[in-house]
Design a protein around this motif. Sequence first.
Motif, PDB file in Angstrom:
ATOM      1  N   GLU A   1      11.917  -4.220   2.902  1.00  0.00           N
ATOM      2  CA  GLU A   1      10.509  -3.814   2.738  1.00  0.00           C
ATOM      3  C   GLU A   1       9.549  -4.997   2.898  1.00  0.00           C
ATOM      4  O   GLU A   1       8.448  -4.838   3.440  1.00  0.00           O
TER       5      GLU A   1
ATOM      6  N   LEU B   1       8.840  -5.254   6.405  1.00  0.00           N
ATOM      7  CA  LEU B   1       7.948  -4.178   6.867  1.00  0.00           C
ATOM      8  C   LEU B   1       6.491  -4.533   6.575  1.00  0.00           C
ATOM      9  O   LEU B   1       5.602  -4.311   7.404  1.00  0.00           O
TER      10      LEU B   1
ATOM     11  N   THR C   1       9.495  -0.362  14.510  1.00  0.00           N
ATOM     12  CA  THR C   1      10.613  -1.020  13.854  1.00  0.00           C
ATOM     13  C   THR C   1      11.737  -0.031  13.618  1.00  0.00           C
ATOM     14  O   THR C   1      11.515   1.181  13.539  1.00  0.00           O
TER      15      THR C   1
ATOM     16  N   VAL D   1       9.862   3.477   5.806  1.00  0.00           N
ATOM     17  CA  VAL D   1       9.539   2.791   7.063  1.00  0.00           C
ATOM     18  C   VAL D   1       8.285   3.408   7.692  1.00  0.00           C
ATOM     19  O   VAL D   1       7.422   2.704   8.209  1.00  0.00           O
TER      20      VAL D   1
ATOM     21  N   TYR E   1       4.867   2.052   6.758  1.00  0.00           N
ATOM     22  CA  TYR E   1       4.432   0.766   7.297  1.00  0.00           C
ATOM     23  C   TYR E   1       4.304   0.768   8.825  1.00  0.00           C
ATOM     24  O   TYR E   1       3.462   0.060   9.372  1.00  0.00           O
ATOM     25  N   ALA E   2       5.182   1.515   9.496  1.00  0.00           N
ATOM     26  CA  ALA E   2       5.268   1.398  10.960  1.00  0.00           C
ATOM     27  C   ALA E   2       4.527   2.532  11.653  1.00  0.00           C
ATOM     28  O   ALA E   2       4.400   3.629  11.122  1.00  0.00           O
TER      29      ALA E   2
END
Length: 236
Positions: A35, A38, A54, A65, A68-69
């Motif tokens: 994390e 991330l 990612t 995920v 963040y992505a």
Amino acid sequence: MFRIAERVCQSGANLFRGGAFKPRTSPYAFQGMGEEGLALLREVGDKFSMPVVTEVTDPRLVELVAQYADMLQVGARNMQNFALLTEVGKSKRPVLLKRGMSATINDLLMCAEYILSQGNSSVVLCERGIKSFDSATRNLFDVAAVPAVQTLSHLPIIVDPSHATGRPDLIPPCAMAGLAAGADGVHIEVHDCPEVAKSDGPQALLPDQYDELAGQLKDLATLLGKTISPLPETLA
Ligand code: PEP
Ligand code: MN
């Protein structure tokens, strides 16, 4: 990451990719920062206004995920992880689906269907080389897969000459070959100090090499009459 992102952004990259959860061949190899990685990736993306992609390796991590992505990568080793495909299919994030190292084109397309059938219509395929008997290159770059996929599917497909060849000297010609064969994009690993890279340093292009290649790719795209789209709508 900040240094490298600045350079590739200046060269015209429109997506930034980095791994926080790394599916390594050996359990003793660097597994990624999790994390914390991330969060760094998000910071980099925001700073340079580049959406970030990612890898997600486990269905239980999809939600994290996706916080963040901008785009979720399913790696070659997980192409047929059906629980993972189903979970990313339920996510609202676009998915970059990499071809498994021993997967046929039909296998790849069926895995894409697992995602599409859950209601997620934003899937980008990636040809990243398949296993062969020849150790001269890391994998065998199957450039024919690009037009072959395009006869069967409406999905965009990009090429990853970094993992396909594992050799910086072969990455530029194979990136150009992928584009000439009809690819919608390229996926290239860059590091400004490959000797200290935690993963895949030996196949990284230096920022200057990437810059030169990006210029050549733009020229080729123009020659092919392709428009370089700033970004797909879903990521803009
Ligand atoms: C990667 O994209 O860094 C990666 C691990 O690639 P692949 O899943 O294609 O081996
Ligand atoms: Mn890699």
